[in-house]
Design an enzyme around this catalytic site. Structure first.
Site: not given
Ligand code: 2RA
Length: 329
Positions: A129, A236
């Site tokens: 991601c 994120h």
């Molecule tokens: C996380 N990118 O954010 C990794 C897996 N989704 O934990």
């Protein structure tokens, strides 16, 4: 034509979102098959007003008329079952990291390298991601100004760890003990996502470095990364420093991003306008802002990139790959 689709890991956070996105985008489905581990088998799930019983995944699960299987059930399940599905002629779109660096497996973000999809030999991999949102933002800049070096610093939501991460944050904020992360995630930033390697970097950091090079098909790129878990529920955020071989006009660079697929420019700090998790949550675009020249190098910028890691970072990207696939099969 309508297609026979399987979702493996249907009851997980990403699996459920894959179903939601398939419905939202009205993907042409004939039969839908839902699979999970024994623990969740028997669960009833709704799709387009119909109920489906989740089946326990086994070696015979793909012995039926099936076109595409979307996997989001962890690396060990993909390692075992994706080859079985592919051997039956089912095209696998795998959200785990199991096959991402395999030379015979395309690693695809449709806005970036869609043409790689038809080179598949049965399995197509969905990138991590944190990589997906970065390459969507950086691709138009790489094409125009040729990237020399990238420094990734990420601020990753607990939803990236699934329900266990979300629960740890909730428990921490309620002063209850956490059971998943090595330290309390509430009021902490943990510079520790996945496991540490010999070189002192975590697997998450190495994924961003290696996946970016594969997706851009440019192994001269100089990349480093620090990935951090922060007390945010979903989405994120990433602070990215980029150095180019060629100079740029900042306004032209911003317009290039504004006009690129899958990107929304939110960049007016004087009005407190910049990408936020609360803005990205539930959406599929990659939000970019805080774009400014890095005066410490000849041709560089700093940029802030935010996206929904469960949607564009996993479920929506996988469904977009499936949409591209059916345009060609
Ligand atoms: C996380 N990118 O954010 C990794 C897996 N989704 O934990």
């Amino acid at each position: 034509k309508n297609y026979n689709i399987a979702v493996v890991g249907a009851t997980g956070m990403v699996g459920r979102t894959i179903l939601k996105v398939l419905e939202e985008r009205n993907f042409p489905i004939n039969n839908l098959y839902l699979f999970s581990s024994a623990k969740s088998a028997g669960t009833s799930m709704e799709f387009k007003g119909k109920s489906y019983i989740v089946e326990e995944l086994n070696n015979a699960s793909f012995d039926r008329d099936m076109d595409i299987a979307l996997f989001s059930a962890g690396g060990s399940t993909s390692t075992k079952y994706a080859p079985i599905a592919a051997s039956k002629g089912v095209v696998v779109i795998d959200n785990s990291s199991a096959f991402r660096m395999d030379k015979d497996v395309p690693l695809v973000v449709p806005e970036v390298n869609e043409s790689e999809i038809m080179k598949h030999k049965g399995i197509i991999a969905n990138p991590n991601c944190s990589t997906i949102q970065a390459v969507v933002a950086l691709k138009p800049l790489h094409d125009k100004y040729k990237i020399k070096r990238i420094v990734y610093s990420t601020y990753q939501a607990v939803s990236g760890s699934g329900v266990k991460g979300v629960d740890d944050l909730k428990n921490g904020l309620a002063n209850k003990p956490n059971s998943f992360y090595p330290h309390p995630i509430a009021n902490n930033c943990l510079p520790h996502i996945d496991v540490f390697g010999e070189n002192g970097y975590t697997k998450e950091e190495m994924k961003m470095i290696e996946e970016t090079k594969k997706i851009f098909d440019d192994y001269n790129l100089r990349i480093t990364a620090t990935t951090v878990r922060v007390p945010v529920s979903n989405c994120h955020s990433e602070s990215v420093n980029v150095e180019f071989y060629n100079d740029f006009d900042l306004e032209e660079l911003r317009n290039t991003l504004k006009d690129s697929p899958g990107i929304i420019l939110v960049d007016d700090p004087e009005k407190n306008l910049y990408p936020l998790a609360s803005l990205a949550n539930g959406n599929d675009e990659v939000f970019v802002g805080r774009i400014r020249r890095d005066e410490s190098v000849d041709c560089g910028i700093n940029i802030w990139i935010v996206s929904d890691n469960i949607r564009k970072g996993a479920a929506t990207n996988a469904v977009q790959i499936a949409e591209s696939l059916i345009k060609n099969i």
